[in-house]
Design an enzyme around this catalytic site. Sequence first.
Site, PDB file in Angstrom:
ATOM      1  N   MET A 224      20.833 -15.756  34.004  1.00  8.17           N
ATOM      2  CA  MET A 224      19.994 -14.956  34.891  1.00  8.17           C
ATOM      3  C   MET A 224      19.615 -13.709  34.103  1.00  8.17           C
ATOM      4  O   MET A 224      20.147 -12.626  34.311  1.00  8.17           O
ATOM      5  CB  MET A 224      20.784 -14.615  36.170  1.00  8.17           C
TER       6      MET A 224
ATOM      7  N   HIS B 139      31.124 -23.523  35.195  1.00  9.64           N
ATOM      8  CA  HIS B 139      29.833 -22.843  35.342  1.00  9.64           C
ATOM      9  C   HIS B 139      30.012 -21.362  34.975  1.00  9.64           C
ATOM     10  O   HIS B 139      30.877 -20.679  35.525  1.00  9.64           O
ATOM     11  CB  HIS B 139      29.376 -22.993  36.793  1.00  9.64           C
TER      12      HIS B 139
ATOM     13  N   GLY C  38      22.539 -13.499  41.769  1.00  7.03           N
ATOM     14  CA  GLY C  38      23.015 -12.140  41.516  1.00  7.03           C
ATOM     15  C   GLY C  38      24.418 -11.861  42.008  1.00  7.03           C
ATOM     16  O   GLY C  38      25.104 -11.001  41.471  1.00  7.03           O
ATOM     17  N   PHE C  39      24.858 -12.602  43.010  1.00  6.13           N
ATOM     18  CA  PHE C  39      26.171 -12.334  43.610  1.00  6.13           C
ATOM     19  C   PHE C  39      26.809 -13.644  44.051  1.00  6.13           C
ATOM     20  O   PHE C  39      26.095 -14.574  44.442  1.00  6.13           O
ATOM     21  CB  PHE C  39      26.027 -11.452  44.863  1.00  6.13           C
TER      22      PHE C  39
ATOM     23  N   HIS D  67      24.540 -20.484  32.974  1.00 10.24           N
ATOM     24  CA  HIS D  67      23.393 -20.210  33.853  1.00 10.24           C
ATOM     25  C   HIS D  67      22.900 -18.805  33.520  1.00 10.24           C
ATOM     26  O   HIS D  67      23.545 -17.819  33.872  1.00 10.24           O
ATOM     27  CB  HIS D  67      23.872 -20.328  35.308  1.00 10.24           C
TER      28      HIS D  67
ATOM     29  N   GLY E 202      31.654 -21.065  43.660  1.00  9.37           N
ATOM     30  CA  GLY E 202      32.394 -19.895  43.194  1.00  9.37           C
ATOM     31  C   GLY E 202      33.431 -19.473  44.195  1.00  9.37           C
ATOM     32  O   GLY E 202      34.600 -19.875  44.139  1.00  9.37           O
ATOM     33  N   SER E 203      33.008 -18.689  45.183  1.00 11.37           N
ATOM     34  CA  SER E 203      33.962 -18.096  46.132  1.00 11.37           C
ATOM     35  C   SER E 203      34.742 -19.156  46.908  1.00 11.37           C
ATOM     36  O   SER E 203      35.941 -19.020  47.112  1.00 11.37           O
ATOM     37  CB  SER E 203      33.227 -17.155  47.092  1.00 11.37           C
TER      38      SER E 203
ATOM     39  N   SER F 158      32.378 -21.878  39.470  1.00  7.96           N
ATOM     40  CA  SER F 158      31.724 -20.729  38.824  1.00  7.96           C
ATOM     41  C   SER F 158      32.752 -19.630  38.604  1.00  7.96           C
ATOM     42  O   SER F 158      33.307 -19.082  39.559  1.00  7.96           O
ATOM     43  CB  SER F 158      30.599 -20.201  39.709  1.00  7.96           C
TER      44      SER F 158
ATOM     45  N   ASP G 149      23.443 -24.444  43.281  1.00  3.68           N
ATOM     46  CA  ASP G 149      24.214 -23.254  42.933  1.00  3.68           C
ATOM     47  C   ASP G 149      24.000 -22.168  43.980  1.00  3.68           C
ATOM     48  O   ASP G 149      22.879 -21.693  44.172  1.00  3.68           O
ATOM     49  CB  ASP G 149      23.762 -22.756  41.555  1.00  3.68           C
ATOM     50  N   GLY G 150      25.097 -21.797  44.640  1.00  2.95           N
ATOM     51  CA  GLY G 150      25.050 -20.700  45.605  1.00  2.95           C
ATOM     52  C   GLY G 150      25.333 -21.164  47.017  1.00  2.95           C
ATOM     53  O   GLY G 150      24.604 -21.989  47.577  1.00  2.95           O
ATOM     54  N   GLY G 151      26.446 -20.682  47.562  1.00  9.20           N
ATOM     55  CA  GLY G 151      26.762 -20.975  48.958  1.00  9.20           C
ATOM     56  C   GLY G 151      27.254 -22.382  49.219  1.00  9.20           C
ATOM     57  O   GLY G 151      27.287 -22.826  50.369  1.00  9.20           O
TER      58      GLY G 151
ATOM     59  N   MET H 275      24.543 -12.638  33.621  1.00  7.50           N
ATOM     60  CA  MET H 275      23.602 -11.726  34.309  1.00  7.50           C
ATOM     61  C   MET H 275      23.380 -10.502  33.434  1.00  7.50           C
ATOM     62  O   MET H 275      24.335  -9.951  32.866  1.00  7.50           O
ATOM     63  CB  MET H 275      24.185 -11.294  35.646  1.00  7.50           C
TER      64      MET H 275
ATOM     65  N   GLY I  14      29.428 -15.471  46.911  1.00  7.98           N
ATOM     66  CA  GLY I  14      29.817 -15.240  48.300  1.00  7.98           C
ATOM     67  C   GLY I  14      28.678 -15.001  49.272  1.00  7.98           C
ATOM     68  O   GLY I  14      28.918 -14.561  50.401  1.00  7.98           O
TER      69      GLY I  14
ATOM     70  N   MET J 128      18.686 -23.198  43.373  1.00  2.28           N
ATOM     71  CA  MET J 128      19.498 -22.096  43.898  1.00  2.28           C
ATOM     72  C   MET J 128      19.572 -22.177  45.424  1.00  2.28           C
ATOM     73  O   MET J 128      18.551 -22.286  46.105  1.00  2.28           O
ATOM     74  CB  MET J 128      18.911 -20.740  43.492  1.00  2.28           C
TER      75      MET J 128
ATOM     76  N   ASP K 181      28.126 -17.766  34.763  1.00  5.36           N
ATOM     77  CA  ASP K 181      26.960 -17.012  35.217  1.00  5.36           C
ATOM     78  C   ASP K 181      26.722 -15.803  34.325  1.00  5.36           C
ATOM     79  O   ASP K 181      27.505 -14.854  34.323  1.00  5.36           O
ATOM     80  CB  ASP K 181      27.191 -16.537  36.659  1.00  5.36           C
TER      81      ASP K 181
HETATM   82  C1  DX5 Z   1      24.799 -16.659  41.938  1.00 12.30           C
HETATM   83  C2  DX5 Z   1      25.472 -17.475  40.866  1.00 12.30           C
HETATM   84  C3  DX5 Z   1      26.395 -18.485  41.401  1.00 12.30           C
HETATM   85  C4  DX5 Z   1      27.589 -17.915  42.116  1.00 12.30           C
HETATM   86  C5  DX5 Z   1      27.920 -18.853  43.230  1.00 12.30           C
HETATM   87  O1  DX5 Z   1      23.904 -15.804  41.340  1.00 12.30           O
HETATM   88  O2  DX5 Z   1      24.506 -18.125  40.071  1.00 12.30           O
HETATM   89  O3  DX5 Z   1      26.823 -19.391  40.390  1.00 12.30           O
HETATM   90  O4  DX5 Z   1      28.720 -17.757  41.299  1.00 12.30           O
HETATM   91  O5  DX5 Z   1      28.890 -18.282  44.014  1.00 12.30           O
HETATM   92  P1  DX5 Z   1      29.177 -18.840  45.467  1.00 12.30           P
HETATM   93  O6  DX5 Z   1      29.588 -20.255  45.317  1.00 12.30           O
HETATM   94  O7  DX5 Z   1      30.274 -17.928  45.949  1.00 12.30           O
HETATM   95  O8  DX5 Z   1      27.907 -18.684  46.249  1.00 12.30           O
HETATM   96 ZN    ZN Z   2      25.156 -19.779  38.715  1.00  4.86          ZN
END
Ligand code: DX5
Ligand code: ZN
Length: 221
Positions: free
Chosen positions: A67, A32, A141-142, A65, A196-197, A7, A174-176, A36, A144, A136, A34
């Site tokens: 949002m 990916h 939204g964020f 994606h 992502g992170s 991401s 997606d996420g964490g 927003m 990390g 999810m 994101d």
């Molecule tokens: C969250 C995003 C994710 C985000 C994942 O709203 O949709 O795609 O970038 O980031 P990590 O992998 O750091 O949770």
């Molecule tokens: Zn995403």
Amino acid sequence: MIKVAPSILSADHGRLAEEIKAMEAAGADWIHIDVMDGHFVPNITFGPWVVEMARKATSLPLDAHLMVSDPLRYAPVFARAGADYVTVHLEASAHLNRALASIAEAGARPGVAINPATALSALDSCLDLVELIVVMGVNPGFSGQPFIPSTVEKTRRLSALLAQSGLPTPIEIDGGVSDRNAASLAAAGATVMVSGSHLFRSPDYAKAVTQLRRVAQGHGQ
Ligand code: DX5
Ligand code: ZN
């Protein structure tokens, strides 16, 4: 086969094209993106021009994606910008079927994303209309944020539901996502790992992408 989708929310935004190329060289499967809108989620990120830029930077599939609160308005825009998959949120779509149809009409593959607090039954009406389901692992939204553990069981139930319905639809998480949970998510039926992170924090993208895929494929830590 597991797919790894970095991401770019966690990339260096001053060097987005280079970061995308670096992830492609590192062996990533999808990119990916994101999107927003500052309304459906608190942050504002990428517009369609970023997708156009990414389209020029890589030949990998682009996974947008969305949002956003108004997917009916924006989903076709991102499809026309060059995204291969355009995913809208169940929670944002008053006219979900119409939004999904508009993505397909614009030439992309429609996907639907489901938030941690939304029950799987909300997917019933669109299971046969989507080519990707994004579960999810955090509230969107964020980057990390810590992974919500109940996502694994939710993935397992969704996977069973798809098998029962005879649908081959891939499940993306997606996420964490990281080396710590990729194996259990894959065992539960997920085949696309967004990260992502975890990936962008790594000093060696190729090693991080390969390792995440290996762990998900059950080849150990
Ligand atoms: C969250 C995003 C994710 C985000 C994942 O709203 O949709 O795609 O970038 O980031 P990590 O992998 O750091 O949770
Ligand atoms: Zn995403």
